[in-house]
Scaffold this motif. Structure first.
Motif, mmCIF file in Angstrom:
data_model
loop_
_atom_site.group_PDB
_atom_site.id
_atom_site.type_symbol
_atom_site.label_atom_id
_atom_site.label_comp_id
_atom_site.label_asym_id
_atom_site.label_seq_id
_atom_site.Cartn_x
_atom_site.Cartn_y
_atom_site.Cartn_z
ATOM 1 N N GLU A 53 0.852 -1.192 0.097
ATOM 2 C CA GLU A 53 0.101 -0.161 -0.081
ATOM 3 C C GLU A 53 0.933 1.344 -0.048
ATOM 4 O O GLU A 53 2.029 1.084 0.589
ATOM 5 N N ASN A 54 0.362 2.378 -0.505
ATOM 6 C CA ASN A 54 1.014 3.581 -0.559
ATOM 7 C C ASN A 54 2.298 3.489 -1.328
ATOM 8 O O ASN A 54 3.338 4.246 -0.993
ATOM 9 N N THR A 55 2.400 2.559 -2.285
ATOM 10 C CA THR A 55 3.527 2.501 -3.116
ATOM 11 C C THR A 55 3.302 2.221 -4.536
ATOM 12 O O THR A 55 2.106 1.821 -4.789
#
Length: 494
Positions: A53-55
């Motif tokens: 997540e968040n990549t």
């Protein structure tokens, strides 16, 4: 294992494609752990794939690391322990359902988007699905409720799968053509025709009237023969989708004793008489909460049990507010080691078009797959492989999420995190693989491992926490140190 790098679809994300040249094999029942004293597995290097997540990491190849000799782990260490000398059940595959809804949405896509969708699921450049489930006539996921006969035709003289030829069968044929020899195709009924039921309605539960037991058993045979005449080999059927749920959509209730007796006295013998004794019959096909009772009643009866390949299950028992009942699977695996456990359906309910990228949806899949496999499950089937921008079509407005959605207004495919989480298993674990002993030293990470027929091991590790975790992968006498990002899943191949 041959590894090649490719650029996948419009995502522009680097994936890895594993060559899969094994032949399809008949599923064997769960086996007891065995020690291979004559063989010593010594890993040398591991390739790491990550989704986080968040990549931008989505099944991304993060390179190769080298094992070193393991040292005694400390209580302060976080570790994944893999023992290749202890093996368990054989893996048959992973896939999803091609429902009427999926096929209707698929038909609205442009030719290039159709190819992209099929390759995303069924090719080695995608996530390598090999299992397909479908419904025997209609389920809730489709534009309408229908059967293959005219109402009242108990003798099935009007039986025809013509309704499936418009959308569903063409899509299934294209998918099976990509899968090849590893295909496992099975079907499930949601309800008998209305006239065969106590409530005279395909919807809202009701039961099969006893006078139609044989006619309904004949209906399964007609379905199998019709689909195989289309060139679609049928692996088997489940006896009834969710037999303890009175739904506002197609549904039918069987007590454990009623399902046992229908299997024993009608469906099993009818398959044998029709020359379909090699088709596999899966019982229950409902949640993990009541699964032990169903297994006890059916599998303790030798005359019923001989017709049952195994027991299928869904994940929706959490609707009552409790946790997933993985321990019930382990109990069945221990009590009936000659029967197989098959995950037959799961999806994230309550579709919300603003939440395509909601990470907890994917983590629900990762948690279920790791724990289902660790409790003896041999195969795993997602629900709809494709839905539209409304979470449908669904003729009773039961809108849900799928791993991939299509916005048919813009001809866009929307890949959710769930697609990539499933891929961490389906892309790398091959039919015929054996699950091997895998444990963790902390509850903050979850893990499972399989050894493919070529000897390569695939270990999947998941972190559902808000913090990165440093851990050791200890395989026998060797180890590698890794870091897993917050809300991430990794596949390690060595």
């Amino acid at each position: 294992m041959m590894i090649k790098k490719i650029i996948f679809g419009l995502t522009g994300i680097l994936l890895a494609s594993c060559a899969n040249d094994i032949d399809s094999t008949k599923t064997t029942a769960n086996t007891e752990s065995k020690t291979k004293n004559s063989e010593v597995f010594t890993p040398t290097q591991a390739t790491l794939y990550t989704t986080a997540e968040n990549t931008t990491l989505r099944l991304s190849n993060q390179g190769v690391s080298t094992f070193t000799e393991a040292t005694q782990p400390l209580e302060t260490d976080i570790a994944v322990f893999v023992n290749p000398n202890k093996s368990f059940q054989s893996f048959i595959g992973i896939g999803g359902a091609i429902t009427d809804a999926s096929a209707e949405v698929f038909a609205k896509l442009s030719a290039d988007k159709q190819n992209e969708l099929l390759n995303a699921y069924y090719s080695e450049d995608g996530i390598n699905y090999n299992i397909i489930r479908t419904s025997i006539h209609s389920s809730d996921f489709g534009s309408e409720s229908f059967t293959y006969i005219e109402e009242g035709d108990a003798d099935l003289n009007t039986f025809s799968i013509e309704a499936d030829r418009k959308f569903r069968i063409p899509m299934i044929k294209r998918a099976t053509g990509l899968i090849g020899d590893d295909l496992m195709f099975y079907a499930s009924p949601w309800s008998p025709p209305a006239f065969m039921k106590t409530n005279k309605n395909m919807l809202q539960g009701g039961k099969l009237l006893p006078e139609y037991n044989q006619n309904w058993a004949n209906y399964y045979v007609k379905f199998i023969e019709a689909y195989e005449a289309e060139g679609i080999p049928v692996w088997g059927v489940t006896l009834q989708n969710e037999p303890m749920a009175t739904q506002r959509w197609e549904s039918c209730i069987y007590t454990a004793e009623e399902e046992r007796d229908f299997l024993k006295n009608y469906l099993g013998p009818t398959f044998e008489k029709a020359g379909l004794g090699d088709k596999n019959i899966v019982v229950w096909d409902h949640n993990r909460d009541l699964i032990s009772h169903r297994a006890n009643v059916i599998f303790e009866d030798p005359e019923a049990s001989k017709y049952a390949w195994g027991i299928g299950f869904h994940w929706y028992e959490t609707w009552t507010g409790g946790d997933a009942k993985y321990d019930n699977l382990g109990s069945i695996n221990e009590s009936f080691p000659d029967k197989n456990l098959l995950f037959t359906e799961g999806c994230q309910e309550k579709f919300d078009a603003t939440a395509y990228q909601r990470w907890s949806n994917a983590e629900r899949y990762g948690n279920s797959m790791i724990n289902d496999f660790n409790h003896g499950t041999v195969g795993w089937t997602d629900w709809n492989i494709l839905l539209d921008h409304t979470g449908g079509p669904n003729h009773v407005q039961n809108f849900c999420f799928a791993p991939i959605h299509a916005d048919t207004r813009t001809n866009e495919l929307i890949y959710t995190p769930t697609y990539y989480y499933i891929g961490h298993f389906s892309k790398f674990i091959q039919p015929g693989a054996k699950r091997i002993s895998t444990t963790t030293s902390r509850s903050t990470i979850e893990s499972t491992s399989f050894q493919n027929p070529d000897g390569k091991i695939v270990t999947v590790v998941m972190n559902k926490t808000e913090a990165p975790i440093d851990y050791k992968l200890i395989v026998g006498t060797h180890e590698i140190k890794y870091k897993i990002l917050p809300h991430a899943i990794q596949s390690l191949i060595y």
